[in-house]
Structure formats: structure tokens, C-alpha cells
Scaffold this active site. Sequence first.
Site, PDB file in Angstrom:
ATOM      1  N   ARG A  48       0.835  -1.207   0.000  1.00 37.22           N
ATOM      2  CA  ARG A  48       0.000   0.000   0.000  1.00 37.22           C
ATOM      3  C   ARG A  48       0.868   1.254   0.000  1.00 37.22           C
ATOM      4  O   ARG A  48       0.737   2.134   0.856  1.00 37.22           O
ATOM      5  CB  ARG A  48      -0.960   0.013   1.201  1.00 37.22           C
ATOM      6  CG  ARG A  48      -2.105  -0.967   1.007  1.00 37.22           C
ATOM      7  CD  ARG A  48      -3.112  -0.935   2.155  1.00 37.22           C
ATOM      8  NE  ARG A  48      -4.325  -1.650   1.776  1.00 37.22           N
ATOM      9  CZ  ARG A  48      -5.210  -2.161   2.628  1.00 37.22           C
ATOM     10  NH1 ARG A  48      -5.024  -2.026   3.916  1.00 37.22           N
ATOM     11  NH2 ARG A  48      -6.269  -2.784   2.202  1.00 37.22           N
ATOM     12  N   HIS A  49       1.801   1.267  -0.910  1.00 38.53           N
ATOM     13  CA  HIS A  49       2.634   2.458  -1.083  1.00 38.53           C
ATOM     14  C   HIS A  49       3.267   2.423  -2.479  1.00 38.53           C
ATOM     15  O   HIS A  49       3.201   1.401  -3.179  1.00 38.53           O
ATOM     16  CB  HIS A  49       3.727   2.529   0.005  1.00 38.53           C
ATOM     17  CG  HIS A  49       4.712   1.409  -0.026  1.00 38.53           C
ATOM     18  ND1 HIS A  49       4.694   0.366   0.878  1.00 38.53           N
ATOM     19  CD2 HIS A  49       5.757   1.152  -0.845  1.00 38.53           C
ATOM     20  CE1 HIS A  49       5.664  -0.477   0.611  1.00 38.53           C
ATOM     21  NE2 HIS A  49       6.331  -0.027  -0.437  1.00 38.53           N
ATOM     22  N   ALA A  50       3.855   3.525  -2.840  1.00 42.71           N
ATOM     23  CA  ALA A  50       4.692   3.602  -4.041  1.00 42.71           C
ATOM     24  C   ALA A  50       6.022   4.227  -3.622  1.00 42.71           C
ATOM     25  O   ALA A  50       6.134   4.789  -2.524  1.00 42.71           O
ATOM     26  CB  ALA A  50       4.016   4.454  -5.112  1.00 42.71           C
TER      27      ALA A  50
END
Lengths: 145, 145
Positions: A48-50
Site C-alpha cells: 500500500r505504497h509507491a
Amino acid sequence: MDIKRIQLQSHGDQRGMLIALEPERNVPFPIRRVYYLFATRQKVHRGRHAHRHLNQLAISVRGSVTFLLDDGNGPTEVVLDDPSQGLLLGRMVWRELYDFSDDCVLMVLADQPYDPGDYITDYDLFLKEVHAELYPAGLVACLDR
Amino acid sequence: MDIKRIQLQSHGDQRGMLIALEPERNVPFPIRRVYYLFATRQKVHRGRHAHRHLNQLAISVRGSVTFLLDDGNGPTEVVLDDPSQGLLLGRMVWRELYDFSDDCVLMVLADQPYDPGDYITDYDLFLKEVHAELYPAGLVACLDR
């Protein structure tokens, strides 16, 4: 989307399997960090990130896991369930990981050491930043003429 | 003997476990190669060599394996059965690997790319080379006086 599945050469013989990863051979970046996830609980979502700059190579060396990947143009799913399959993830790709099998060991090679400032953990902010790259204001203004 | 067991910090939470490896943090060398062994057949022995220059960090990220290690002064056994335990192997250590569990995935980080010329695969030659280092002829001649 800046992702690519790669088939890694297995050096198998009557003893078992060996896969080797080396920069300038089958890893397109210097290896500055290796991490691995294991004992992930059921129904857990990770990621749940970039990353603004980080490049990574992910391999499920045991068991299986599903990636949801999104470069700002909508999501796609990739299942990793083979220790000879690598998933190259470039910068600015939102990722969520789920459906970890009980035995999953996910190994990730990265081209930079850990840097909390490189993470985008808010999806709306990710969309804003990635769309600003994909559709620069100048270009949009130009196309609007 | 130039071997050392190290406890790796696990970043565990309600989701599961994560262990990260970085040069200058918990890996005492630049990572120029990563390889992993899996699907090793029962009763197989692997290894049976020493390296003239290579340094390595071995971690059984899944399952278990036994190392026999010998620096020329006799063998010792080390069992790796915990993904948070690393085994640092310096140069000129003879190693044999056996008792792989069916699910074992052994990950190894190395400080050099693959170099066939760095391997000593003959135990007698290993003993000769390592004893020449441990007991240089000049020193022996001196001690013999």
C-alpha cells in the site's frame, strides 16, 4: 506500466535448484538492500505504497503472493508463485500485496538503502504525483489550445 | 575460524515479519551476488568447497540445513533453522551442506560475482593452501630452530 516479469535461469541438477542474481547479469541495478517477508498472517494486506525513486526485484522464493499494481492508469494483478519468476518494479508504481500463502517467503532486492522519505503511502497523493508526471501542466495547456 | 553467527533484527508486527539486509548496517560487505538454493533432494550434500577470497552471509529463510565448516583445524557443525539467524562465512572455510529439510530455502549474499577460479573443490588442496597460510614455511623454519 513500469513493471516486468522476468524468467530467472535455474541451475538445476540431480541435487536440487540454484538461482543466482547479479547486477549487470540479470538484475538491472546495483543491490543496495535485500529484504524478505515471511510468517505473514492470513488476510493481511502489505505494501500500500509507491516509491518515488526506488527500483526493486521481487521473487516469491517459497509459496505464493498476489500483487496489485497501479501506475495511475488503473490496477493490474500479478501472482508470484514460482521461485524462478522475478517481478521488476520501477519507480512510481503503487503496490498492494495480499493472498500470502502460509509458507510464503517473498524476497526483494532494491537499488537503494531504506529511505522513509521515498515512500508515498497515501493513494490520492500518489495519483496526484503520478498524474503530474504523466500529464504535465505545460503539456495539458498546450493540448488544450 | 572465520565464521560468525549473527542475529538479524526482525521487524515484526500484527501483519508478519520483515528482515532487511544492508551493507554498512548488518552486512559487512557490498552485495554483489545473491543466490538461493531450493528443492534440494533428500540425502544430498552440497558445497564441498572453499573460497579463496569470497565472503558470504547465509540465511535459511525457510526450513533448515546443516553446515559442516572447517578452517583446516577440524570440522564444526552449524544448523541454520531460523530466518532471523545469519551465518557469516569468511574466506578459506571449507563447507559442506546437508540435512536440507524438504521446504528449505537457503539464501546467500556474496561480496563478489561468480568466479569459478575462486573455488577450491579438492579438500586436500584446501588443507595444503590453508595450512600454508596458517603455518608459513618461514615461521615453521623459525620455530624449528
